[in-house]
Design a protein around this motif. Sequence first.
Motif, PDB file in Angstrom:
ATOM      1  N   THR A 114      39.428  10.722  45.117  1.00  0.00           N
ATOM      2  CA  THR A 114      39.233  12.063  44.554  1.00  0.00           C
ATOM      3  C   THR A 114      40.431  12.954  44.844  1.00  0.00           C
ATOM      4  O   THR A 114      40.934  13.666  43.959  1.00  0.00           O
TER       5      THR A 114
ATOM      6  N   THR B  82      42.287   2.476  40.942  1.00  0.00           N
ATOM      7  CA  THR B  82      40.850   2.596  40.716  1.00  0.00           C
ATOM      8  C   THR B  82      40.065   1.372  41.174  1.00  0.00           C
ATOM      9  O   THR B  82      38.837   1.336  41.049  1.00  0.00           O
TER      10      THR B  82
ATOM     11  N   ASP C 118      42.932  14.661  42.107  1.00  0.00           N
ATOM     12  CA  ASP C 118      43.196  16.105  42.134  1.00  0.00           C
ATOM     13  C   ASP C 118      44.700  16.379  42.143  1.00  0.00           C
ATOM     14  O   ASP C 118      45.187  17.255  41.409  1.00  0.00           O
TER      15      ASP C 118
ATOM     16  N   GLN D  78      36.589   9.606  48.792  1.00  0.00           N
ATOM     17  CA  GLN D  78      37.288  10.849  49.116  1.00  0.00           C
ATOM     18  C   GLN D  78      38.793  10.707  48.885  1.00  0.00           C
ATOM     19  O   GLN D  78      39.439  11.620  48.354  1.00  0.00           O
TER      20      GLN D  78
ATOM     21  N   HIS E 120      35.425  14.387  38.147  1.00  0.00           N
ATOM     22  CA  HIS E 120      36.285  15.028  37.150  1.00  0.00           C
ATOM     23  C   HIS E 120      35.685  14.903  35.749  1.00  0.00           C
ATOM     24  O   HIS E 120      35.062  13.893  35.427  1.00  0.00           O
TER      25      HIS E 120
ATOM     26  N   SER F  94      34.673  10.731  41.490  1.00  0.00           N
ATOM     27  CA  SER F  94      35.522  11.893  41.781  1.00  0.00           C
ATOM     28  C   SER F  94      34.961  13.193  41.217  1.00  0.00           C
ATOM     29  O   SER F  94      35.355  14.270  41.663  1.00  0.00           O
TER      30      SER F  94
END
Length: 465
Positions: A361, A301, A365, A358, A414, A412
């Motif tokens: 993310t 992160t 996922d 991107q 989420h 992201s």
Amino acid sequence: MENELHYLELSELSQLIRTGKVSPVDVTRAQLARIETLDGKLNSYAHVAAEQALAQARQAEAELARGEYRSPLHGVPIAVKDLFWTQDMPTTAGTTIYRGFVPPEDATVVRRLKDAGAVILGKLRMTEGAFAIHHPDLPAPVNPWGAAHWAGASSSGSGVATAAGLCYAALGTDTGGSIRFPCAANGLTGLKPTWGRVSRHGVFELAASLDHVGPMARSARDVLYMLCAIAGHDPKDPTSLPGACLEIPRIDETFKGLRVGVDESWLSDGVDPAIQQGLQQIMAFVREGGGVLQSVRMPDTRAVSTNWEQHCGVQAAIAHEATYPSRAAEYGPALSRLIDGGRELSGLAYQRILLAAQRFTGAVDALLNQVDLVLAPVQPYAAPTYEQLADLALDPEANRRLIQFTSPFNVSGHPCLSLPYGCTQQGLPLGVQFIAKKGAEAVLCRAGMAVQRVSDWHKQHPPGI
């Protein structure tokens, strides 16, 4: 009545109202009286709409008497952050530029709350433009757990009012942690939904691709009730996800069958021992509730949290084009610095930020295809003092560490659920969060209910308030 009711959960009050044991008018009057008594010291409300709230309460009472039940929010007094357009009261976005601005329509989420029968008590104070710091000419909300300590970023008024029993739930927004930070600081439960799950039409922007609208309340069940009222596609917001407003699902309030990802190094690196201890307790609840703890490696992160301010700044510069720099003298220093940084960033540098976002993310996922939830702190320590917060602003790395568990999931998109889990030895609340795959808000609420079924942390309230 006030002493008996003001700290009920929204879901508990809803049941009393529906069965006729409590009058929406009486409970609204009690809330307005409590606001008048306490909020002079707490500064959580920017505007109290007493007449409108009582009119809505009378309407709700009449409808319920006729058997016209709209939703679990029917007749329940709530409040909304002063970022949301309201056609019957001012919306200032924590600025002086928009002082006195009354929008031509309600934000979609405000309209949906009214359609659900909620009573809107007023507008809650926030940081300037929903960035980090309150405008220097406006009062800042006071943390009811400790006046010297941070009340938690931009949705601070929403956190303070809900924690102090001045509303039963509130709407907030989260661009880098501004639902989750005030929930952690004030001992509340809050949901940052999947990006696009809740319409942003009629909501002042800070950073369009990072802004999330969500509920703040006293329990995971309350958050779910709020979410089901506000979520769903909105033709006025082309970025909103398809699908109708959510039905309240039947939820098994256990962890049975859920896989919870734990990255021990991510959870311990630079994280205070009190927070690590709380995370261990949550892990015990997962095991005891039939869930499975699965060791995972969290995607790095560092890049997205380091980049967050520039990522936000470019989009904030677009959001404020009509008034900045033409009215820059009316801005506070923090928001000015953010926008100036965004305006100065090169296109090449911004593209690198987008590519890193991107990659992150996609990695999250992939991780959430292996587990149902990921466990994390909200922040690495309890709410800092305002003196400590001022020092953070001067240290980019310290600031990055503060937002390392929140801002990556704005990038992201989420969903995340923040939960209270006790207090420090000094009596300050602590927060934990679960992160889920996109669209899995029901799983998050299930996890929150599972924790709150076997603990009473969410039932603790500021002493002496």
